[in-house]
Design a protein around this motif. Structure first.
Motif, PDB file in Angstrom:
ATOM      1  N   MET A   1       9.507 -22.282   2.631  1.00 43.79           N
ATOM      2  CA  MET A   1       9.525 -20.886   2.215  1.00 43.79           C
ATOM      3  C   MET A   1       8.471 -20.688   1.128  1.00 43.79           C
ATOM      4  N   ILE A   2       7.766 -19.603   1.232  1.00 45.57           N
ATOM      5  CA  ILE A   2       6.703 -19.295   0.290  1.00 45.57           C
ATOM      6  C   ILE A   2       7.151 -18.143  -0.602  1.00 45.57           C
ATOM      7  N   PRO A   3       7.125 -18.339  -1.922  1.00 44.75           N
ATOM      8  CA  PRO A   3       7.498 -17.234  -2.814  1.00 44.75           C
ATOM      9  C   PRO A   3       6.461 -16.120  -2.752  1.00 44.75           C
ATOM     10  N   VAL A   4       6.947 -14.877  -2.738  1.00 44.10           N
ATOM     11  CA  VAL A   4       6.073 -13.713  -2.630  1.00 44.10           C
ATOM     12  C   VAL A   4       6.006 -12.969  -3.958  1.00 44.10           C
ATOM     13  N   CYS A   5       7.157 -12.472  -4.411  1.00 43.12           N
ATOM     14  CA  CYS A   5       7.244 -11.734  -5.671  1.00 43.12           C
ATOM     15  C   CYS A   5       8.720 -11.530  -6.005  1.00 43.12           C
ATOM     16  N   ARG A   6       8.990 -11.036  -7.182  1.00 40.98           N
ATOM     17  CA  ARG A   6      10.361 -10.700  -7.572  1.00 40.98           C
ATOM     18  C   ARG A   6      10.746  -9.385  -6.888  1.00 40.98           C
ATOM     19  N   VAL A   7      12.024  -9.186  -6.605  1.00 37.17           N
ATOM     20  CA  VAL A   7      12.471  -7.984  -5.902  1.00 37.17           C
ATOM     21  C   VAL A   7      12.095  -6.715  -6.671  1.00 37.17           C
ATOM     22  N   GLU A   8      12.144  -6.757  -7.990  1.00 35.64           N
ATOM     23  CA  GLU A   8      11.805  -5.558  -8.776  1.00 35.64           C
ATOM     24  C   GLU A   8      10.312  -5.219  -8.725  1.00 35.64           C
ATOM     25  N   ASP A   9       9.504  -6.147  -8.248  1.00 35.74           N
ATOM     26  CA  ASP A   9       8.067  -5.900  -8.145  1.00 35.74           C
ATOM     27  C   ASP A   9       7.646  -5.309  -6.799  1.00 35.74           C
ATOM     28  N   LEU A  10       8.617  -5.090  -5.902  1.00 41.55           N
ATOM     29  CA  LEU A  10       8.328  -4.503  -4.589  1.00 41.55           C
ATOM     30  C   LEU A  10       9.276  -3.323  -4.353  1.00 41.55           C
ATOM     31  N   PRO A  11       8.884  -2.128  -4.823  1.00 41.35           N
ATOM     32  CA  PRO A  11       9.751  -0.954  -4.680  1.00 41.35           C
ATOM     33  C   PRO A  11       9.957  -0.558  -3.213  1.00 41.35           C
ATOM     34  N   GLU A  12      11.036   0.127  -2.961  1.00 41.50           N
ATOM     35  CA  GLU A  12      11.341   0.665  -1.626  1.00 41.50           C
ATOM     36  C   GLU A  12      10.151   1.492  -1.129  1.00 41.50           C
ATOM     37  N   GLY A  13       9.767   1.268   0.139  1.00 45.69           N
ATOM     38  CA  GLY A  13       8.669   2.007   0.748  1.00 45.69           C
ATOM     39  C   GLY A  13       7.295   1.414   0.481  1.00 45.69           C
ATOM     40  N   GLU A  14       7.249   0.279  -0.212  1.00 48.94           N
ATOM     41  CA  GLU A  14       5.971  -0.347  -0.554  1.00 48.94           C
ATOM     42  C   GLU A  14       5.812  -1.674   0.180  1.00 48.94           C
ATOM     43  N   SER A  15       4.616  -2.238   0.086  1.00 41.76           N
ATOM     44  CA  SER A  15       4.337  -3.528   0.717  1.00 41.76           C
ATOM     45  C   SER A  15       3.473  -4.365  -0.208  1.00 41.76           C
ATOM     46  N   VAL A  16       3.445  -5.647   0.073  1.00 48.85           N
ATOM     47  CA  VAL A  16       2.572  -6.578  -0.630  1.00 48.85           C
ATOM     48  C   VAL A  16       1.934  -7.477   0.423  1.00 48.85           C
ATOM     49  N   ARG A  17       0.695  -7.809   0.207  1.00 51.50           N
ATOM     50  CA  ARG A  17      -0.081  -8.632   1.135  1.00 51.50           C
ATOM     51  C   ARG A  17      -0.179 -10.032   0.555  1.00 51.50           C
ATOM     52  N   ILE A  18       0.105 -11.050   1.386  1.00 52.40           N
ATOM     53  CA  ILE A  18      -0.006 -12.423   0.891  1.00 52.40           C
ATOM     54  C   ILE A  18      -0.947 -13.228   1.790  1.00 52.40           C
ATOM     55  N   GLU A  19      -1.800 -13.976   1.143  1.00 47.73           N
ATOM     56  CA  GLU A  19      -2.699 -14.903   1.822  1.00 47.73           C
ATOM     57  C   GLU A  19      -2.229 -16.305   1.473  1.00 47.73           C
ATOM     58  N   ILE A  20      -1.925 -17.099   2.488  1.00 49.01           N
ATOM     59  CA  ILE A  20      -1.334 -18.415   2.278  1.00 49.01           C
ATOM     60  C   ILE A  20      -2.403 -19.495   2.214  1.00 49.01           C
ATOM     61  N   ASP A  21      -3.249 -19.524   3.200  1.00 52.81           N
ATOM     62  CA  ASP A  21      -4.326 -20.511   3.262  1.00 52.81           C
ATOM     63  C   ASP A  21      -5.391 -19.948   4.195  1.00 52.81           C
ATOM     64  N   GLY A  22      -6.391 -20.711   4.496  1.00 48.36           N
ATOM     65  CA  GLY A  22      -7.453 -20.225   5.366  1.00 48.36           C
ATOM     66  C   GLY A  22      -7.119 -20.264   6.844  1.00 48.36           C
ATOM     67  N   VAL A  23      -5.927 -20.786   7.200  1.00 56.56           N
ATOM     68  CA  VAL A  23      -5.549 -20.943   8.604  1.00 56.56           C
ATOM     69  C   VAL A  23      -4.478 -19.924   9.014  1.00 56.56           C
ATOM     70  N   THR A  24      -3.478 -19.749   8.183  1.00 56.60           N
ATOM     71  CA  THR A  24      -2.367 -18.843   8.474  1.00 56.60           C
ATOM     72  C   THR A  24      -2.838 -17.394   8.349  1.00 56.60           C
ATOM     73  N   PRO A  25      -2.545 -16.551   9.349  1.00 55.78           N
ATOM     74  CA  PRO A  25      -2.926 -15.140   9.225  1.00 55.78           C
ATOM     75  C   PRO A  25      -2.281 -14.503   7.985  1.00 55.78           C
ATOM     76  N   VAL A  26      -2.954 -13.522   7.421  1.00 53.07           N
ATOM     77  CA  VAL A  26      -2.435 -12.798   6.265  1.00 53.07           C
ATOM     78  C   VAL A  26      -1.138 -12.109   6.680  1.00 53.07           C
ATOM     79  N   ILE A  27      -0.166 -12.098   5.775  1.00 51.04           N
ATOM     80  CA  ILE A  27       1.158 -11.532   6.039  1.00 51.04           C
ATOM     81  C   ILE A  27       1.395 -10.352   5.106  1.00 51.04           C
ATOM     82  N   ALA A  28       2.008  -9.294   5.626  1.00 54.91           N
ATOM     83  CA  ALA A  28       2.416  -8.144   4.825  1.00 54.91           C
ATOM     84  C   ALA A  28       3.935  -8.170   4.714  1.00 54.91           C
ATOM     85  N   VAL A  29       4.436  -8.045   3.487  1.00 51.12           N
ATOM     86  CA  VAL A  29       5.872  -8.011   3.240  1.00 51.12           C
ATOM     87  C   VAL A  29       6.225  -6.587   2.819  1.00 51.12           C
TER      88      VAL A  29
END
Length: 109
Positions: A1-29
């Motif tokens: 499991m990869i940590p993304v952010c704290r729950v209070e840092d991602l308000p309802e209706g918002e998203s955050v983009r995470i880049e894991i490495d150069g192989v895994t596609p970018v993920i939106a949470v």
């Protein structure tokens, strides 16, 4: 499991983009409808970041051509998108949002 952010840092209706490495596609949470969802960040119709889109209910609208994707399944809800985007497992542990990237399926020759 990869940590993304704290729950209070991602308000309802918002998203955050995470880049894991150069192989895994970018993920939106996304935080929507009281839950957390993760998708590959690239629209399956054309190269646009879904994390830049608009969240309404459990759907994200692609900012390029307005294709809608269901955050729960990755399935497109309207044209121009025809193919789903991959979903990823999300969990919350001790107030921290985590993502488990789905295993990438390799094409069989």
């Amino acid at each position: 499991m990869i940590p993304v952010c704290r729950v209070e840092d991602l308000p309802e209706g918002e998203s955050v983009r995470i880049e894991i490495d150069g192989v895994t596609p970018v993920i939106a949470v996304f935080h929507a409808e009281g839950g957390y969802y993760a998708l590959d960040d690239t629209c399956s119709h054309q190269d646009a970041a879904l994390s830049d889109g608009w969240v309404e209910g459990c759907f994200v609208e692609c900012p390029l051509h307005a294709a809608l994707f269901d955050l729960r399944t990755g399935a497109p809800a309207c044209l121009p998108a025809r193919r789903p985007v991959r979903t990823h497992e999300v969990s919350v542990l001790d107030g921290m949002i985590h993502v488990r990237p789905a295993v990438r399926e390799e094409a069989v020759a």
